[in-house]
Design a protein around this motif. Structure first.
Motif, PDB file in Angstrom:
ATOM      1  N   GLY A 146       0.772  -1.225   0.000  1.00 32.92           N
ATOM      2  CA  GLY A 146       0.000   0.000   0.000  1.00 32.92           C
ATOM      3  C   GLY A 146       0.807   1.280   0.000  1.00 32.92           C
ATOM      4  O   GLY A 146       0.237   2.366   0.020  1.00 32.92           O
ATOM      5  N   SER A 147       2.151   1.169  -0.016  1.00 33.04           N
ATOM      6  CA  SER A 147       3.000   2.366   0.006  1.00 33.04           C
ATOM      7  C   SER A 147       3.912   2.380  -1.214  1.00 33.04           C
ATOM      8  O   SER A 147       4.368   1.330  -1.681  1.00 33.04           O
ATOM      9  N   ALA A 148       4.169   3.570  -1.726  1.00 34.10           N
ATOM     10  CA  ALA A 148       5.048   3.707  -2.884  1.00 34.10           C
ATOM     11  C   ALA A 148       6.498   3.452  -2.471  1.00 34.10           C
ATOM     12  O   ALA A 148       6.904   3.784  -1.353  1.00 34.10           O
ATOM     13  N   PRO A 149       7.299   2.838  -3.364  1.00 37.01           N
ATOM     14  CA  PRO A 149       8.727   2.653  -3.055  1.00 37.01           C
ATOM     15  C   PRO A 149       9.435   3.996  -2.965  1.00 37.01           C
ATOM     16  O   PRO A 149       8.987   4.991  -3.551  1.00 37.01           O
ATOM     17  N   GLN A 150      10.548   4.025  -2.248  1.00 34.92           N
ATOM     18  CA  GLN A 150      11.309   5.259  -2.083  1.00 34.92           C
ATOM     19  C   GLN A 150      12.773   4.997  -2.403  1.00 34.92           C
ATOM     20  O   GLN A 150      13.267   3.874  -2.266  1.00 34.92           O
ATOM     21  N   TRP A 151      13.449   6.073  -2.813  1.00 30.73           N
ATOM     22  CA  TRP A 151      14.885   5.979  -3.042  1.00 30.73           C
ATOM     23  C   TRP A 151      15.610   5.909  -1.702  1.00 30.73           C
ATOM     24  O   TRP A 151      15.254   6.594  -0.760  1.00 30.73           O
ATOM     25  N   ALA A 152      16.648   5.059  -1.637  1.00 33.34           N
ATOM     26  CA  ALA A 152      17.421   4.933  -0.403  1.00 33.34           C
ATOM     27  C   ALA A 152      18.870   4.609  -0.752  1.00 33.34           C
ATOM     28  O   ALA A 152      19.154   4.005  -1.792  1.00 33.34           O
ATOM     29  N   THR A 153      19.774   5.019   0.112  1.00 31.34           N
ATOM     30  CA  THR A 153      21.198   4.700  -0.054  1.00 31.34           C
ATOM     31  C   THR A 153      21.465   3.307   0.496  1.00 31.34           C
ATOM     32  O   THR A 153      21.080   3.017   1.632  1.00 31.34           O
ATOM     33  N   PRO A 154      22.085   2.408  -0.299  1.00 33.50           N
ATOM     34  CA  PRO A 154      22.334   1.051   0.189  1.00 33.50           C
ATOM     35  C   PRO A 154      23.188   1.070   1.453  1.00 33.50           C
ATOM     36  O   PRO A 154      24.107   1.893   1.604  1.00 33.50           O
ATOM     37  N   SER A 155      22.884   0.172   2.383  1.00 30.57           N
ATOM     38  CA  SER A 155      23.660   0.085   3.613  1.00 30.57           C
ATOM     39  C   SER A 155      24.956  -0.659   3.366  1.00 30.57           C
ATOM     40  O   SER A 155      25.119  -1.383   2.383  1.00 30.57           O
ATOM     41  N   ALA A 156      25.928  -0.476   4.252  1.00 32.79           N
ATOM     42  CA  ALA A 156      27.200  -1.188   4.162  1.00 32.79           C
ATOM     43  C   ALA A 156      26.948  -2.689   4.193  1.00 32.79           C
ATOM     44  O   ALA A 156      26.025  -3.168   4.835  1.00 32.79           O
ATOM     45  N   GLY A 157      27.786  -3.418   3.495  1.00 34.37           N
ATOM     46  CA  GLY A 157      27.650  -4.863   3.454  1.00 34.37           C
ATOM     47  C   GLY A 157      27.059  -5.369   2.160  1.00 34.37           C
ATOM     48  O   GLY A 157      27.113  -6.550   1.871  1.00 34.37           O
ATOM     49  N   ALA A 158      26.511  -4.467   1.347  1.00 36.20           N
ATOM     50  CA  ALA A 158      25.966  -4.852   0.054  1.00 36.20           C
ATOM     51  C   ALA A 158      27.050  -4.743  -1.014  1.00 36.20           C
ATOM     52  O   ALA A 158      27.910  -3.863  -0.960  1.00 36.20           O
ATOM     53  N   TRP A 159      27.006  -5.623  -2.007  1.00 37.26           N
ATOM     54  CA  TRP A 159      27.957  -5.560  -3.113  1.00 37.26           C
ATOM     55  C   TRP A 159      27.577  -4.418  -4.051  1.00 37.26           C
ATOM     56  O   TRP A 159      26.414  -4.228  -4.377  1.00 37.26           O
ATOM     57  N   THR A 160      28.583  -3.673  -4.486  1.00 36.42           N
ATOM     58  CA  THR A 160      28.410  -2.570  -5.419  1.00 36.42           C
ATOM     59  C   THR A 160      29.248  -2.828  -6.661  1.00 36.42           C
ATOM     60  O   THR A 160      30.432  -3.179  -6.544  1.00 36.42           O
ATOM     61  N   LYS A 161      28.660  -2.664  -7.840  1.00 39.16           N
ATOM     62  CA  LYS A 161      29.440  -2.863  -9.065  1.00 39.16           C
ATOM     63  C   LYS A 161      30.399  -1.702  -9.262  1.00 39.16           C
ATOM     64  O   LYS A 161      29.998  -0.540  -9.264  1.00 39.16           O
ATOM     65  N   ILE A 162      31.675  -2.034  -9.442  1.00 39.65           N
ATOM     66  CA  ILE A 162      32.713  -1.023  -9.660  1.00 39.65           C
ATOM     67  C   ILE A 162      33.048  -0.903 -11.137  1.00 39.65           C
ATOM     68  O   ILE A 162      33.235   0.190 -11.663  1.00 39.65           O
ATOM     69  N   ALA A 163      33.130  -2.034 -11.823  1.00 40.71           N
ATOM     70  CA  ALA A 163      33.508  -2.022 -13.236  1.00 40.71           C
ATOM     71  C   ALA A 163      33.017  -3.306 -13.889  1.00 40.71           C
ATOM     72  O   ALA A 163      32.825  -4.328 -13.224  1.00 40.71           O
ATOM     73  N   SER A 164      32.825  -3.247 -15.200  1.00 41.28           N
ATOM     74  CA  SER A 164      32.480  -4.436 -15.973  1.00 41.28           C
ATOM     75  C   SER A 164      32.836  -4.194 -17.421  1.00 41.28           C
ATOM     76  O   SER A 164      33.037  -3.047 -17.850  1.00 41.28           O
ATOM     77  N   GLY A 165      32.926  -5.274 -18.198  1.00 40.70           N
ATOM     78  CA  GLY A 165      33.245  -5.111 -19.602  1.00 40.70           C
ATOM     79  C   GLY A 165      33.474  -6.440 -20.275  1.00 40.70           C
ATOM     80  O   GLY A 165      33.370  -7.503 -19.656  1.00 40.70           O
ATOM     81  N   SER A 166      33.809  -6.370 -21.556  1.00 41.04           N
ATOM     82  CA  SER A 166      34.122  -7.569 -22.322  1.00 41.04           C
ATOM     83  C   SER A 166      35.022  -7.191 -23.494  1.00 41.04           C
ATOM     84  O   SER A 166      35.013  -6.046 -23.956  1.00 41.04           O
TER      85      SER A 166
END
Length: 199
Positions: free
Chosen positions: A17-37
């Protein structure tokens, strides 16, 4: 009005019943730094500045193949990619063990110019990930832990391996790249993603 959030934020559910909100990820989550091929070459820089004190743990996921068999591994830079450890002698060591087609395999070397995953043994294909931690610290040798499968074209069974290359200096590093000793055009294909995790 339109709300795109801030750079690095993620949409977070607020429940029924509530709209999603933007939030800053908490520590401990994986963050993508780089990718490619890439589809050719024998050296591929992943990042020259993405390895910092922001993250304590890193995970580098990869898949590559070369039709003629090759050594495969990584190399680091301590100066933002101006130079690489491979440029100046044998500053790595490494061991590996694995199981393929009913047999155990192992090997290693205390004198490597780059962090090969299977020192002294070639494979056409490599698929897996490398983890490492504390790259910004200067009170320890820097160890890489690799878990991967490796096989040659035409094999119906794939070998399962673990490897532990070590950068034998205690110097912090901020860049990492893939290397191969493949002949000709090098890789037929290499893809990768580098992730970082805060403490």
């Amino acid at each position: 009005g339109t709300n795109y959030g801030s750079s690095g934020q993620v949409l977070t559910s607020q429940g029924s019943g509530s709209a999603p909100q933007w939030a800053t990820p908490s520590a401990g989550a994986w963050t993508k730094i780089a990718s490619g091929s890439v589809t050719s070459g024998t050296a591929r820089t992943v990042t020259t500045n993405g390895i910092t004190s922001t993250y304590e743990h890193y995970k580098l996921i990869f898949h590559c193949y070369n039709d003629n068999g090759h050594q495969f591994g990584v190399d680091v830079s301590t100066d933002g990619g101006s130079s690489w450890v491979n440029d100046s002698g044998s500053n790595y060591s490494g061991n590996y063990f694995g199981f393929y087609n009913g047999s155990n395999y192992n090997g290693g070397s205390n004198s490597l110019s780059w962090a090969q995953l299977k020192p002294g043994t070639n494979s056409d294909n490599y698929d897996g990930y490398i983890t490492f931690s504390a790259a910004h610290r200067t009170n320890m040798h820097h160890s890489f832990q690799a878990t991967f499968s490796a096989w040659n074209d035409g094999n119906t069974r794939h070998g399962i391996y673990n490897s532990s290359p070590v950068y034998k200096a205690t110097t912090a590093f901020n860049g990492i790249r893939f290397l191969s000793d493949a002949s000709g055009d090098g890789w037929n294909f290499l893809s990768y993603t580098l992730l970082g995790c805060e403490m």
